[in-house]
Design an enzyme around this catalytic site. Structure first.
Site, PDB file in Angstrom:
ATOM      1  N   ARG A   1      -3.684  -7.677 -28.885  1.00 16.00           N
ATOM      2  CA  ARG A   1      -4.516  -7.808 -30.086  1.00 16.00           C
ATOM      3  C   ARG A   1      -5.654  -8.764 -29.751  1.00 16.00           C
ATOM      4  NH1 ARG A   1      -1.955 -11.566 -33.947  1.00 16.00           N
ATOM      5  NH2 ARG A   1      -3.700 -12.928 -33.488  1.00 16.00           N
TER       6      ARG A   1
ATOM      7  N   HIS B   1      -5.217 -11.714 -36.354  1.00 17.97           N
ATOM      8  CA  HIS B   1      -4.187 -10.887 -36.992  1.00 17.97           C
ATOM      9  C   HIS B   1      -4.781 -10.100 -38.159  1.00 17.97           C
ATOM     10  CE1 HIS B   1      -0.477  -9.646 -38.875  1.00 17.97           C
ATOM     11  NE2 HIS B   1      -0.842 -10.245 -39.981  1.00 17.97           N
TER      12      HIS B   1
ATOM     13  N   TYR C   1      -3.696 -21.094 -32.361  1.00 16.50           N
ATOM     14  CA  TYR C   1      -2.449 -20.909 -31.620  1.00 16.50           C
ATOM     15  C   TYR C   1      -2.609 -20.206 -30.274  1.00 16.50           C
ATOM     16  CZ  TYR C   1      -2.842 -16.397 -34.078  1.00 16.50           C
ATOM     17  OH  TYR C   1      -3.298 -15.214 -34.577  1.00 16.50           O
TER      18      TYR C   1
HETATM   19  C1  LIG Z   1       9.125  -8.507 -44.241  1.00 16.30           C
HETATM   20  C2  LIG Z   1       7.843  -9.190 -43.920  1.00 16.30           C
HETATM   21  N1  LIG Z   1       7.850 -10.477 -43.502  1.00 16.30           N
HETATM   22  C3  LIG Z   1       6.694 -11.126 -43.249  1.00 16.30           C
HETATM   23  C4  LIG Z   1       5.497 -10.485 -43.385  1.00 16.30           C
HETATM   24  C5  LIG Z   1       4.205 -11.236 -43.106  1.00 16.30           C
HETATM   25  N2  LIG Z   1       3.585 -10.703 -41.897  1.00 16.30           N
HETATM   26  C6  LIG Z   1       2.627  -9.769 -41.961  1.00 16.30           C
HETATM   27  S1  LIG Z   1       2.176  -9.228 -40.467  1.00 16.30           S
HETATM   28  C7  LIG Z   1       3.237 -10.278 -39.683  1.00 16.30           C
HETATM   29  C8  LIG Z   1       3.320 -10.249 -38.189  1.00 16.30           C
HETATM   30  C9  LIG Z   1       3.712  -8.893 -37.672  1.00 16.30           C
HETATM   31  O1  LIG Z   1       3.696  -8.854 -36.283  1.00 16.30           O
HETATM   32  P1  LIG Z   1       3.998  -7.558 -35.458  1.00 16.30           P
HETATM   33  O2  LIG Z   1       5.213  -6.863 -35.989  1.00 16.30           O
HETATM   34  O3  LIG Z   1       4.028  -7.931 -34.041  1.00 16.30           O
HETATM   35  O4  LIG Z   1       2.784  -6.590 -35.768  1.00 16.30           O
HETATM   36  P2  LIG Z   1       1.224  -6.860 -35.575  1.00 16.30           P
HETATM   37  O5  LIG Z   1       0.719  -7.463 -36.857  1.00 16.30           O
HETATM   38  O6  LIG Z   1       1.041  -7.763 -34.418  1.00 16.30           O
HETATM   39  O7  LIG Z   1       0.617  -5.521 -35.375  1.00 16.30           O
HETATM   40  C10 LIG Z   1       3.925 -11.042 -40.624  1.00 16.30           C
HETATM   41  C11 LIG Z   1       4.905 -12.087 -40.301  1.00 16.30           C
HETATM   42  C12 LIG Z   1       5.528  -9.146 -43.812  1.00 16.30           C
HETATM   43  N3  LIG Z   1       4.405  -8.448 -43.990  1.00 16.30           N
HETATM   44  N4  LIG Z   1       6.688  -8.522 -44.069  1.00 16.30           N
END
Ligand SMILES: Cc1ncc(C[n+]2csc(CCOP(=O)(O)OP(=O)(O)O)c2C)c(N)n1
Lengths: 391, 336
Positions: A277, A281, A290
């Site tokens: 990425r 985010h 970070y």
């Molecule tokens: C159940 C849940 N917990 C926390 C969040 C908050 N949150 C949104 S995106 C994210 C990180 C997700 O990371 P990843 O699965 O690696 O996907 P990426 O965003 O990097 O594509 C978090 C913690 C959420 N959307 N849903």
């Protein structure tokens, strides 16, 4: 050619090597185009992309460029206040294009929130892609019109939906498949693990497509898993592949392998697409808090677009005319995206009450009736003056 | 006294708890290096280390379930759920395990777990980022559910929650995170208003207006506006949603004879229903009118372009006050 972790490691000064911390079986990573744009052969995967013509390669390049342009334009729209939020997919274009361009129209897609490139390739209307991020709807498009579920924000929840959908395909005796997209962080959620249990138990026609972009907001992938993510599949009895997610051909080959298995009754497959990425985010995030900037630099050298560009160049296909054509297309898509966003009508106040139930509900009707009377008390049925302290 | 934001006040309270008790530890997604997506835990990992301020894998059931084990072992875990809409994967652990463990073990096992949840709307977020799930938890016996409405309360209540031997669901009104207020950081939480007690924030004589969390500020503004119209509104900040301090509300309603309750959560089965029913039982002969609820609608939290219609605002609350007073209002002439 097979690249090992060290070749792909994303290591940066002062930063732990993610791959190094993830021990495990050490799956080899499939790569068909090197970062320098060299087409390397791989006996096992080459046959799966042998039919990809020069023309198709050019078209894949166009997809990558257009998607990056969509991402850039949407980010700009967010900065200009036209979108509430935007989750950039910068750097993940090849993972999305390579996988979605392997699907048939009757295959069903379950995305997270970051698969806007997938949505574009699937033919989702550009304005519909933005609708959710503009805050004008909860789901942007009709899933059945494009065979793609609406975006999923709750991490990992869609993996179970995809598994259930694939159970349905199986019951129906169809030869289509489902594919589910999720991130590296998502692999920690119970839902994703339960989905893998179900998918393996029932041997459903499903592709688990994990985009390992190395970060879950501020948390590096090593926090989610002590092994390579690809090793997770094995524990559930799911055949797995680790591919260079910045290599559109490798992703395509792996997805085709998985789809073929699914269609032939061979059950689910887990694909770990190793990508990065490059942006924040979301537009609300600040990665400088970070992330080591050197890490970004390392990955920029493995850019998914640059290497196809170089490959086309080597083949003498990257002509000025081709380049101009791609640019024209990207410009046109960006213009259409912007126009669709800025021209999107605002929802009506009473839209709040729509679609809660499929049939009228006296409980809610009463609330709606009371609220319309309230709005009318301002002498403005549309409630346009509904501001704090308007009375 | 120091001027600080709501978020900073919680940060300072967390810091004091970490300082005072080595058994206190923080867990959650992105709470370490990043300091939380709202920066509430900013700087704490740096100062207390990775074993006391723990970035966890993305697994809410895991976060709360492991907190149960830590509590068994004598720790006082403070867990952060990143957003209201993401607590549901942990719901099972909270209602089936955290809430019942003390009861099931006949008091042998304490569950001094604090579950911090940023909640409520009004910040233009996508879906799952603006919910008001407090009634689910308030309905669950064994849990204490609280929500501060001022930086000072945020500062003391977080410390009280952490030192409480019962599990506490600590709802933080996220749209107030950046609001500033005076905070006395040296205030001893033991001598401050107890966590379970409601507070009269504005004295009045005509109507009792009950609010909590994000709407306390809106309720105060409504009281000021009502005063301009000659109506004296007594505003009560509930502070604790389970158990509710009915004595404070009851005393007010006995004085005013009228009750308006407001919350962002949908109306049906919400806290407003509980307050209206309980106060009606207690004050039936003192009530001059039926209690009025000004709440969100019974709809999934709407997308941001229309969320202002869902959220009770100053005008809707004033309209409700008019209803309680029998003055002309948007529902005049309607029966039932
Ligand atoms: C159940 C849940 N917990 C926390 C969040 C908050 N949150 C949104 S995106 C994210 C990180 C997700 O990371 P990843 O699965 O690696 O996907 P990426 O965003 O990097 O594509 C978090 C913690 C959420 N959307 N849903």
């Amino acid at each position: 050619m097979v690249t090992d972790d060290a070749g792909q490691g994303g290591t940066a000064a002062g930063q732990d090597n993610n791959a190094g911390h993830q021990g495990g079986a050490g799956h080899n990573m499939v790569q068909l185009i090197t970062p320098a744009g060299e087409r390397v052969s791989h006996p096992e995967y080459d046959p799966w992309v042998r039919d990809v013509s020069d023309e198709q390669l050019c078209s894949l390049y166009e997809d990558l460029v257009v998607i990056r342009r969509i991402d850039k334009e949407a980010t700009a729209l967010q900065r200009q206040g036209e979108l509430g939020l935007w989750p950039p997919l910068l750097g993940q274009e090849a993972s999305q294009v390579g996988s979605v361009r392997s699907l048939r129209d009757d295959d069903f897609i379950f995305p997270s929130y970051r698969e806007n490139g997938v949505a574009y390739c699937r033919g989702v209307d550009l304005a519909d892609i933005l609708r959710v991020w503009r805050g004008a709807a909860s789901g942007g498009w009709d899933p059945y019109a494009v065979n793609m579920a609406i975006p999923q924000i709750v991490i990992g929840a869609q993996t179970l939906h995809a598994t259930g959908y694939a159970m349905g395909i199986q019951n129906d005796g169809a030869d289509s498949a489902a594919i589910v997209y999720f991130g590296d962080g998502a692999t920690s959620e119970g839902d994703v693990n339960e989905a893998m249990v179900f998918a393996a138990s029932f041997q459903v026609p499903l592709v688990f497509f994990c985009q390992n972009n190395h970060w879950a907001i501020s948390e590096p992938v090593r926090l989610q898993s002590h092994t390579q993510l690809v090793d997770r599949g094995a524990g559930f009895g799911i055949p797995s592949m680790r591919v260079d997610g910045n290599d559109v051909l490798a992703v395509m080959a792996a997805t085709r392998v998985a789809l073929d298995r699914a269609r032939r009754g061979g059950g689910p497959t887990f694909i770990e697409a190793v990508t990065y990425r490059m942006g924040p985010h979301t537009t609300a995030d600040d990665p400088t808090r970070y992330r080591d900037p050197n890490e970004l630099e390392d990955w920029a050298a493995k850019d998914p677009i640059g290497r196809v560009h170089a490959l086309l160049d080597r083949k003498g296909l990257f002509t000025a005319e081709f380049e101009a054509g791609v640019r024209t297309k990207a410009d046109a898509v960006a213009r259409e995206l912007r126009a669709g966003c800025v021209g999107m009508p605002d929802p009506e106040p009473l839209d709040v009450f729509k679609h809660v139930y499929s049939t009228p509900n006296s409980w809610l009707d009463r609330q709606q009736d009371h609220y319309s009377r309230y709005l009318a008390s301002f002498g403005d049925p549309a409630g346009a003056t509904q501001e704090k302290g308007a009375r | 006294m120091t001027q600080m934001t709501f978020a900073r006040a919680i940060n300072s309270g967390l810091r004091r708890s970490l300082d005072n008790d080595p058994k206190v530890l923080l867990m959650g997604e992105d709470i370490g290096t990043l300091g939380g997506v709202f920066r509430v835990t900013d700087g704490l990992q740096k100062d207390f280390g990775k074993h006391r301020v723990v970035d966890t894998p993305l697994a809410e059931s895991g976060i709360v379930g492991t907190a149960v084990g830590l509590a068994y072992r004598g720790y006082r875990p403070v867990v952060e759920i990143q957003f209201d809409g993401f607590v549901y994967p942990a719901f099972d652990q909270i209602v089936s395990q955290v809430a019942k463990m003390h009861y099931r073990s006949r008091g042998a096992v304490k569950m001094p777990i604090t579950i911090r949840i940023p909640f409520g709307g009004g910040i233009g977020s996508p879906e799952h980022h603006s919910e008001s799930p407090e009634a689910y938890f308030a309905h669950t016996a064994g849990l204490r559910v609280v929500t501060p409405a001022s930086p000072q309360d945020a500062h003391t209540m977080i410390q009280q929650a952490i030192s409480c031997d019962d599990p506490v669901v600590f709802f933080e009104p996220k749209r107030r995170y950046h609001d500033k207020g005076e905070v006395d950081e040296s205030l001893d939480p033991n001598s401050a208003t107890p966590m379970g007690q409601a507070r009269v924030v504005t004295d009045g004589s005509d109507v009792t207006l009950v609010a909590y969390g994000p709407l306390v500020k809106t309720a105060r503004d409504a009281a000021t506006a009502a005063a301009d119209e000659g109506v004296s509104v007594e505003v009560i900040d509930l502070r604790s949603l389970a158990p509710v301090d009915f004595a404070t509300v009851e005393a007010s309603v006995r004085k005013t004879g009228r009750l308006v309750i407001t919350h962002e959560a949908g109306q049906s089965g919400g806290l407003g229903a509980e307050v209206a029913a309980s106060i009606t039982e207690r004050c039936f002969y003192h009530l001059e009118a039926a209690p009025v609820r000004i709440t969100g609608f019974d709809v999934p939290y709407p997308y941001s372009k229309v969320e202002m219609h869902h959220l009770p605002n100053l005008d809707r609350i004033l309209d409700g006050v008019d209803r309680a007073l029998g003055r002309p209002n948007s529902l005049s002439g309607l029966e039932g």
